[in-house]
Design an enzyme around this catalytic site. Sequence first.
Site, PDB file in Angstrom:
ATOM      1  N   ARG A 103      33.317 101.400   8.414  1.00 13.38           N
ATOM      2  CA  ARG A 103      33.197 102.630   7.788  1.00 13.38           C
ATOM      3  C   ARG A 103      34.386 102.588   6.598  1.00 13.38           C
ATOM      4  O   ARG A 103      35.532 102.453   6.985  1.00 13.38           O
ATOM      5  CB  ARG A 103      33.224 103.712   8.407  1.00 13.38           C
ATOM      6  N   THR A 107      35.102 106.387   1.436  1.00  8.79           N
ATOM      7  CA  THR A 107      33.864 106.895   0.952  1.00  8.79           C
ATOM      8  C   THR A 107      33.030 107.452   2.066  1.00  8.79           C
ATOM      9  O   THR A 107      32.101 108.112   2.029  1.00  8.79           O
ATOM     10  CB  THR A 107      33.054 105.985   0.296  1.00  8.79           C
ATOM     11  N   ASP A 202      39.265 106.550  19.537  1.00 11.37           N
ATOM     12  CA  ASP A 202      38.598 105.345  18.992  1.00 11.37           C
ATOM     13  C   ASP A 202      38.029 104.515  20.087  1.00 11.37           C
ATOM     14  O   ASP A 202      39.035 103.972  20.859  1.00 11.37           O
ATOM     15  CB  ASP A 202      39.577 104.652  18.138  1.00 11.37           C
ATOM     16  N   ASP A 205      39.386 100.717  19.895  1.00 14.18           N
ATOM     17  CA  ASP A 205      40.744 100.850  20.558  1.00 14.18           C
ATOM     18  C   ASP A 205      40.868 101.042  22.035  1.00 14.18           C
ATOM     19  O   ASP A 205      41.788 100.198  22.511  1.00 14.18           O
ATOM     20  CB  ASP A 205      41.701 101.717  19.648  1.00 14.18           C
TER      21      ASP A 205
END
Length: 211
Positions: A103, A107, A202, A205
């Site tokens: 991603r 944007t 996340d 992670d």
Amino acid sequence: MRLHVADHPLISHKLSVLRDKDTPQATFRELVDELVTLLAYEATRDVRTEPREVITPVAATIGTHMADPKPIVVPVLRAGLGMLGGMMKLLPTAEVGFLGLKRDEETLQAITYANRLPDDLSGRQCFVLDPMLATGGTLAATIDYLFERGAHDVTCICLIAAPEGIELVEKHVGDRADVTVVVAAVDERLNEKAYIVPGLGDAGDRLYGLT
């Protein structure tokens, strides 16, 4: 599009432990593996099969066999890799392809950076693995990618989803009956950084410990 929220006490329990910020990395990986197997059970209800004769120790009978072409499992790199083991426990004969999307943090659009998939997916059932359905851009792009190559239908397995992501994917695919999204839970919302709230952090992670 069909949305299936897997409402099961074992799924809810394992997801709660995943959410805990103090859950160790090794435990997190193990729980993702277990949770994906439970979700895969729900996601494969419509996997294609064909009848086949089986000779038991007592008599002949007609059993069920996976139909050809075999399904293909598509983990979205990198976090989707952490879901692959749990999926393959249930579909050990499936083929595996890889799709790398990330991603753009400005944007929020999905960018493809890796593709290890057959060019021709005609007639194939595809199972996409991506732990977080946040904005929905990555999943929408993945669905497009697979259908452009002739996929028969696409089932997406996610650990958690945000309402905003579900809405985007629904609008993107319209009323297609050949798209299914299976999740363990639909969370409250996205925050200003497009992170799922309450979420679980996340996933990549927490699985791999790398940024």
